[in-house]
Design an enzyme around this catalytic site. Structure first.
Site, short mmCIF file in Angstrom:
data_model
loop_
_atom_site.label_atom_id
_atom_site.label_comp_id
_atom_site.label_asym_id
_atom_site.label_seq_id
_atom_site.Cartn_x
_atom_site.Cartn_y
_atom_site.Cartn_z
N CYS A 1 -91.20 -25.98 60.17
CA CYS A 1 -89.84 -25.51 60.39
C CYS A 1 -88.98 -26.67 60.89
O CYS A 1 -89.24 -27.22 61.97
CB CYS A 1 -89.83 -24.38 61.42
SG CYS A 1 -90.87 -22.98 60.95
N CYS B 1 -74.12 -20.72 73.20
CA CYS B 1 -75.15 -19.68 73.30
C CYS B 1 -75.79 -19.72 74.69
O CYS B 1 -76.38 -20.73 75.09
CB CYS B 1 -76.21 -19.88 72.23
SG CYS B 1 -75.53 -20.00 70.56
N CYS C 1 -79.48 -21.01 75.47
CA CYS C 1 -79.98 -22.25 74.89
C CYS C 1 -79.78 -23.46 75.79
O CYS C 1 -78.68 -23.70 76.29
CB CYS C 1 -79.30 -22.49 73.54
SG CYS C 1 -79.98 -23.91 72.67
N CYS D 1 -75.05 -29.80 71.49
CA CYS D 1 -74.50 -28.80 70.57
C CYS D 1 -73.13 -28.32 71.06
O CYS D 1 -72.93 -28.11 72.25
CB CYS D 1 -75.46 -27.62 70.47
SG CYS D 1 -74.88 -26.35 69.32
N CYS E 1 -89.33 -24.61 56.03
CA CYS E 1 -88.24 -23.71 56.41
C CYS E 1 -87.19 -24.54 57.13
O CYS E 1 -87.51 -25.33 58.02
CB CYS E 1 -88.76 -22.61 57.34
SG CYS E 1 -87.47 -21.48 57.95
N ARG F 1 -93.53 -12.77 63.70
CA ARG F 1 -93.99 -14.02 64.30
C ARG F 1 -93.84 -13.98 65.82
O ARG F 1 -92.78 -13.70 66.36
CB ARG F 1 -93.19 -15.19 63.74
CG ARG F 1 -93.71 -16.55 64.21
CD ARG F 1 -92.94 -17.67 63.54
NE ARG F 1 -92.93 -17.49 62.09
CZ ARG F 1 -92.11 -18.13 61.28
NH1 ARG F 1 -91.22 -18.97 61.77
NH2 ARG F 1 -92.17 -17.93 59.98
N CYS G 1 -85.59 -15.75 57.01
CA CYS G 1 -86.31 -15.63 58.26
C CYS G 1 -85.28 -15.35 59.35
O CYS G 1 -84.36 -16.17 59.54
CB CYS G 1 -87.08 -16.92 58.55
SG CYS G 1 -87.86 -17.00 60.17
#
Length: 433
Positions: free
Chosen positions: A109, A69, A72, A65, A142, A272, A202
């Site tokens: 998801c 972040c 992550c 990526c 999702c 969740r 979400c």
């Protein structure tokens, strides 16, 4: 406690607590913990009974990526030894999804690392959604693909996406210390685009990144203002090879207080229990079900979760039941609002919470650059096809790491109790993607 009685009454009326009340929940003592859980449980049962919704993560594209972040394992510059692979084909993703559905998952998801999808990526994911829905009747899908460009939310909705996940993760005031390649406002805008396109929004948070109580309250209040239908609460998995690798701040008791505060602020939304629950809640996970009405089943994006069979046993032993495909997750006042937009969740007026991981899971789902799935990330470094890696709905977190036999003072953070296991450990293939 007068505080808890007040919060229960407000939760039953869908009334927003004050910031001071929310902060007071986080400041309660261990002696008061069971009272806090019981109070949040009253609100949970009012709107969701004793049902637990199961969600299942399929990692469509892992690693590499360009975003930074800090939490992550898929981030730019990450040295975490995780699986890296490019897009799964629709039939591979559908086979992976079928494994989760067979285990009782009601929602799948679909997560992909990256800043956000290209138009070609949206086409690819649209075909994947169609394949999953064709082969799994009644399943919710999702998408969690990062920051959306104009028109992409509408295209995903037209392809059959029921929901879109994009987490706020932390407070606006501290967001810049966690991520510099995109902004908090970028995330808010993507949640709004998903809502406007008729998808169920979400959006959730990651706890344990060194934030203050005020930061936690800020992000949950911001979520309430955004009004999503589901709020994943992730607990940071401190992956080796990431800037937050040594951030161990959470105890099981603090995790329960964070969940309770979220439930009081967002009483009628799907809360969740997402990434990191096995690592930080450990043996207190069943108590968390008294507060949260949704979990990720099996593994997360790049880390292993609890074995799926253990999740189902935990739910049954705690006196809860798995939510069926034909049951509405949301209370009637929210579900009715969604029917107007065609989504599975939808924006509701009134006192609904402000804005799915697997994990979850990743959730479940966690997060590269905007995939939105909190600390749900990690695996072995192998660029392998995943067509044969379906059906495991498994994952384990190894307890009893070296030194775990030592005694600890009450409330002490014990990072030695659990070893974070990367998804795919000991194999060339990820087990559930």
């Amino acid at each position: 406690m007068d505080l808890l009685n007040t919060l229960v009454e407000k939760g039953l009326r869908r009334e927003l607590p004050t910031r001071e009340e929310a902060l007071a929940v986080l400041a309660t003592s261990d002696d008061e913990l069971l009272d806090v859980v019981a109070a949040a449980g009253k609100v949970r049962r009012k709107w969701f009974g004793r049902r637990v919704k199961l969600n299942y993560l399929v990692n469509l594209k892992s690693g590499l990526c360009p975003e930074d972040c800090s939490y992550c394992s898929q981030r730019l510059g990450s040295k975490a030894e995780i699986l890296k692979y490019t897009w799964l084909k629709p039939d591979e993703a559908s086979k992976a999804a079928a494994a989760g559905v067979a285990g009782g998952a009601k929602r799948v998801c679909l997560v992909a690392s990256g800043r956000g999808p290209t138009d070609r990526d949206v086409d690819r994911v649209s075909k994947t959604i169609e394949a999953i829905k064709e082969q799994n009747e009644g399943v919710e899908v999702c998408a969690c693909l990062g920051l959306l460009s104009d028109g992409q939310a509408e295209r995903l909705r037209e392809a059959g996406a029921d929901a879109y996940n994009h987490n706020l993760n932390t407070s606006e005031a501290t967001y810049g210390a966690i991520t510099t390649t995109h902004t908090y406002a970028d995330r808010v805008e993507t949640v709004r685009q998903a809502h406007a396109a008729g998808m169920s929004a979400c959006s959730g948070l990651i706890a344990g990144m060194g934030e203050s109580d005020a930061d936690l309250v800020d992000v949950v209040f911001s979520l309430r203002e955004l009004d999503p239908d589901s709020v994943p609460v992730n607990f940071l998995i401190p992956f080796e090879g990431t800037p937050l690798a040594k951030e161990w701040h959470l105890t099981p008791q603090r995790c329960l207080r964070i969940l309770a505060m979220t439930r009081f602020v967002c009483p009628d939304v799907e809360v969740r229990l997402a990434g990191g629950r096995e690592v930080h809640l450990r043996t207190l996970q069943p108590l968390a079900l008294e507060i949260a009405n949704s979990i990720f089943l099996g593994d997360y994006l790049t880390s292993e979760g609890q074995e799926g069979k253990a999740d189902l046993a935990m739910i049954a032993d705690a006196g809860f039941e798995v939510e069926g495909a034909g049951e509405s997750t949301l209370p009637a006042h929210r579900a009715d609002a969604v029917s107007a937009t065609g989504g599975c969740g939808g924006h509701a007026g009134g006192g609904g919470c402000g804005p799915c991981g697997d994990g979850g899971a990743e959730a479940a789902a966690p997060a590269a650059g905007g995939c939105g799935s909190a600390g749900v990330c990690g695996t072995t470094e192998a660029e392998a096809p995943v067509a044969e890696a379906v059906g495991s709905v498994v994952g384990s977190v190894e307890a009893g790491a070296a030194g775990a036999t030592g005694q600890a003072a009450p409330g002490e953070v014990r990072s030695d109790l659990v070893a974070v296991r990367r998804r795919g450990t000991g194999t060339d293939l990820p087990p559930n993607a």
